[in-house]
Design an enzyme around this catalytic site. Structure first.
Site, PDB file in Angstrom:
ATOM      1  N   LYS A 170     -18.760   8.051  -3.289  1.00 20.75           N
ATOM      2  CA  LYS A 170     -19.456   7.366  -2.196  1.00 20.75           C
ATOM      3  C   LYS A 170     -20.100   8.428  -1.317  1.00 20.75           C
ATOM      4  CE  LYS A 170     -18.485   6.135   2.016  1.00 20.75           C
ATOM      5  NZ  LYS A 170     -19.823   6.261   2.684  1.00 20.75           N
ATOM      6  N   GLY A 201     -22.350   2.752   0.414  1.00 22.26           N
ATOM      7  CA  GLY A 201     -21.819   1.813   1.397  1.00 22.26           C
ATOM      8  C   GLY A 201     -21.229   2.517   2.593  1.00 22.26           C
ATOM      9  N   GLY A 203     -18.115   3.449   5.434  1.00 24.44           N
ATOM     10  CA  GLY A 203     -16.718   3.871   5.347  1.00 24.44           C
ATOM     11  C   GLY A 203     -15.748   2.703   5.290  1.00 24.44           C
ATOM     12  N   PRO A 204     -15.833   1.747   6.230  1.00 18.91           N
ATOM     13  CA  PRO A 204     -14.888   0.623   6.206  1.00 18.91           C
ATOM     14  C   PRO A 204     -15.013  -0.258   4.964  1.00 18.91           C
ATOM     15  CG  PRO A 204     -15.888   0.848   8.381  1.00 18.91           C
ATOM     16  CD  PRO A 204     -16.636   1.772   7.468  1.00 18.91           C
ATOM     17  N   GLY A 207     -15.497   3.132   1.560  1.00 22.14           N
ATOM     18  CA  GLY A 207     -14.609   4.294   1.607  1.00 22.14           C
ATOM     19  C   GLY A 207     -13.143   3.925   1.732  1.00 22.14           C
ATOM     20  N   GLU A 245     -11.371  17.899   3.861  1.00 19.63           N
ATOM     21  CA  GLU A 245     -12.041  18.988   4.588  1.00 19.63           C
ATOM     22  C   GLU A 245     -12.673  18.332   5.794  1.00 19.63           C
ATOM     23  OE1 GLU A 245     -14.919  20.734   6.251  1.00 19.63           O
ATOM     24  OE2 GLU A 245     -15.969  20.552   4.331  1.00 19.63           O
ATOM     25  N   CYS A 279     -19.617  22.154   9.643  1.00 12.71           N
ATOM     26  CA  CYS A 279     -18.262  22.067  10.176  1.00 12.71           C
ATOM     27  C   CYS A 279     -17.641  23.437  10.412  1.00 12.71           C
ATOM     28  CB  CYS A 279     -17.382  21.244   9.233  1.00 12.71           C
ATOM     29  SG  CYS A 279     -17.560  21.696   7.513  1.00 12.71           S
ATOM     30  N   GLU A 379     -15.933  19.356  18.785  1.00  8.45           N
ATOM     31  CA  GLU A 379     -16.942  19.697  17.792  1.00  8.45           C
ATOM     32  C   GLU A 379     -18.248  19.004  18.189  1.00  8.45           C
ATOM     33  OE1 GLU A 379     -17.104  20.104  12.987  1.00  8.45           O
ATOM     34  OE2 GLU A 379     -16.305  18.236  13.783  1.00  8.45           O
TER      35      GLU A 379
END
Length: 475
Positions: A170, A201, A203-204, A207, A245, A279, A379
Site C-alpha cells: 500500500k 487506499g 491508512g484506516p 493499512g 521506520e 525523517c 518533527e
C-alpha cells in the site's frame, strides 16, 4: 492507458470491489491532476489471498531463481526510470533533477544493493549437530510513505522477494502514482502471479486492515510515529512481526575542531534537501556557544541561494511540501518558533516572494533555539533548521540524545578519531561522520520511538526471515 484507477492483484489489473476514487493533488499547483481508486477490506482480502496462495510455491524457489527475478526487475526499472522520476515530481513536487538523481536513483541503488546482498547471502549454517535455517516469514504487508516513495517501496519489496516472501503493497495515497508505475515494472518483469500485489487506499481503510489481517505474517511500515503506534496495536491481536521506520529529530553536532564554515553550510544543505521532508534530516544543528552568532551568519549565507519554485524548472532547488496539511503544519511550527523567542535568521512565515500558489515554504533558519522549544522537539518535515548552542562536548551529547527519537545523528570534526568517539555515544540507528555519501549497503532504522527493525541490503533481507533450528540434523 494508465492504471491509476486499478489495483494489481494476482498478476492482473483489477477494479476495486467497491468503487471509490480520490484526487491526486499536484502540490506545485494545488490542483488535482489524476484520480486513483481507493480500496477497502474486500480488496485487501483478495490481495492477501493471492499472496497466500503464491507463497506456497514462491517460498520454495531457489536463491538463484529469486536472484534472476530481481535482476529482471532492475532491468525494467531502468527502462522506466524517466517515467518514475516524472511521477515523483508530479505527485510530491520534487524538482525534476532531484526526482531523477535522488528519488528514482534510490530505488535503483537499493535494488542493486539487494541483488549484491542476495548473491552472497547464506540461508543456512550448521552449528554442531543442528542445522540453522533461515526461511521466508510469509505474506508481508508493506506500507510506504510519500516522502521517499521509491526508496521505501524498493527497500521493502526487494528484500521480501529476495527472502522468498510474497507481498501486498500500500503506497501512500498522497503520492501513489510512482507506486503504480512500479507495479507496471513488476508486471513487465514477469513476477509470478500473487507474489507482488498493490492496493491503494487510506491508512484506516487499507493499512489497518492489512495490519490486522490474520493471513498476513509481517507488517513493514514506514511513516509517522503516531501512525506506527496504530499499526503495531492493530497487528498485536494476531501476534505478527512488525518492522517500523518512524519519525526523527536528528542532531548535527558541530564539534569545536570542525571547520565551521564547511560544517554549517553543508548542514543547511542536508536539512533542506527534499524540501526538508526526510525523517533522518539533520534538523537540530548544535554549535559551540562562543561561535553561535558566527554560525548564524554562515547559515544565513548558505540559505539564501536555495531557489524555491516550479519543480519542472531546471534551476529550481526546492519544490513545495507535499500537501496543504503539511504546509499548514510547517507554518504553525515556524510561528511557534517565533512566539517562543527563537531568532529568524532566514525565511519565516508565508510563501517565498513571487509564489502565491502551491505549497511552497520559505527555507527557514532559526538561531538561539533552546532544547525545550517546540521547534527543537517536534518533527517539522519542512525546510526549517534550528541552531542550538552547547557549552561543552558533554552538553552537546546530552542535548543530542534528549529526544524521543533515535533515527540518525550527525557528527562534524576535523579529527576522525574524535568523531568516532562521539558517535559511539549517540543513541541513534545511523550516525554520519563529516557528511559522507549515501551508503545503501549500511543498515537503516531507529532507536526509541524511531522504530525497530533494519532496512538496506542484507539487513533488509534478514528482517523478512524466520529462523528454524533442525536439531539432530546429524546423528
Amino acid at each position: 492507458m494508465n492504471h491509476h484507477q486499478k489495483f494489481f492483484i494476482n498478476g492482473e489489473w483489477v477494479d476495486p470491489v467497491i468503487p471509490a476514487t480520490l484526487d491526486v493533488i499536484n502540490p506545485a499547483t494545488e490542483e488535482a491532476y489524476t484520480q486513483i481508486s481507493v480500496g477497502s477490506k474486500g480488496d485487501v482480502d483478495k490481495a492477501v489471498a493471492a499472496a497466500k496462495a503464491a507463497f506456497e510455491t514462491f517460498s520454495r524457489t531457489t536463491q538463484a531463481e529469486r536472484l534472476a527475478l530481481l535482476k529482471r526487475i532492475l532491468e525494467v526499472y531502468n527502462e522506466r526510470f524517466e517515467d518514475i522520476a516524472q511521477a515523483v515530481s508530479d505527485e510530491m513536487g520534487a524538482p525534476l533533477s532531484f526526482a531523477r538523481d535522488a528519488q528514482a536513483w534510490a530505488g535503483r541503488a537499493h535494488m542493486e544493493s539487494t541483488i549484491e546482498a542476495l548473491e552472497n547471502y547464506e540461508f543456512s549454517h550448521q552449528r554442531g549437530k543442528t542445522m540453522v535455517v533461515k526461511e521466508p516469514i510469509g505474506v508481508c504487508a508493506l506500507i510506504t510513505p510519500w516522502n521517499w516513495p521509491l526508496n521505501q517501496i524498493v527497500c521493502k519489496v526487494a528484500p521480501a522477494i529476495a527472502a522468498g516472501c510474497t507481498v501486498v503493497l500500500k503506497p501512500s495515497e498522497i503520492a501513489p502514482i510512482s507506486g503504480i508505475v512500479f507495479a507496471e515494472v513488476m508486471e513487465a518483469a514477469g513476477v509470478p502471479k500473487g507474489v507482488f500485489n498493490l492496493v491503494n487506499g487510506t491508512g484506516p481503510d487499507v493499512g489497518q486492515v492489512m495490519s490486522g489481517h490474520p493471513d498476513v505474517d509481517m507488517v513493514s511500515f514506514t511513516g509517522s510515529t503516531r501512525a506506527g503506534i496504530i499499526v503495531a496495536k492493530t497487528a498485536a491481536d494476531t501476534v505478527k512481526r512488525v518492522a517500523q521506520e518512524l519519525g526523527g529529530k536528528s542532531a548535527n553536532i558541530i564539534l569545536p575542531d570542525a571547520d565551521l564554515e564547511t560544517a554549517v553550510t553543508k548542514g543547511v544543505e542536508g536539512c533542506f534537501g527534499n524540501t526538508g521532508q526526510s525523517c533522518d534530516a539533520p534538523t537540530r544543528m548544535l554549535v559551540p556557544a562562543d561561535r553561535h552568532d558566527e554560525a548564524l551568519e554562515i547559515a544565513k549565507k548558505a540559505a539564501v541561494p536555495f531557489k524555491v519554485g516550479d519543480p519542472k524548472s531546471e534551476d529550481t532547488v526546492l519544490g513545495p511540501v507535499v500537501s496543504q496539511l503539511q504546509f499548514d503544519k510547517v507554518q504553525r511550527l515556524i510561528e511557534s518558533g517565533i512566539k517562543e523567542g527563537a531568532t529568524v535568521v532566514a525565511g519565516g512565515l508565508g510563501r517565498p516572494e513571487g509564489l502565491n500558489r502551491g505549497y511552497y515554504i520559505r527555507p527557514t533558519v532559526f538561531g538561539h533555539v533552546t532544547p525545550d522549544m517546540t521547534i527543537a522537539r517536534e518533527e517539522i518535515f519542512g525546510p526549517v533548521l534550528s541552531i542550538i548552542s552547547y557549552k561543552d562536548e558533554e552538553d552537546a551529547i546530552r542535548i543530542a540524545n534528549d529526544t524521543v527519537y533515535g533515527l540518525a545523528a550527525y557528527i562534524q570534526s576535523g579529527d576522525i578519531a574524535h568523531a568516532r568517539k562521539v558517535a559511539s555515544r549517540m543513541r541513534a540507528g545511523s550516525v554520519y561522520l563529516n557528511y559522507p555519501d549515501w551508503d545503501t549497503n549500511s543498515s537503516f532504522g531507529g532507536y526509541k520511538q524511531s522504530g525497530n527493525g533494519r532496512e538496506y541490503a542484507d539487513f533488509g533481507i534478514h528482517d523478512f526471515l524466520e529462523i528454524k533450528s533442525v536439531v539432530g540434523y546429524e546423528s
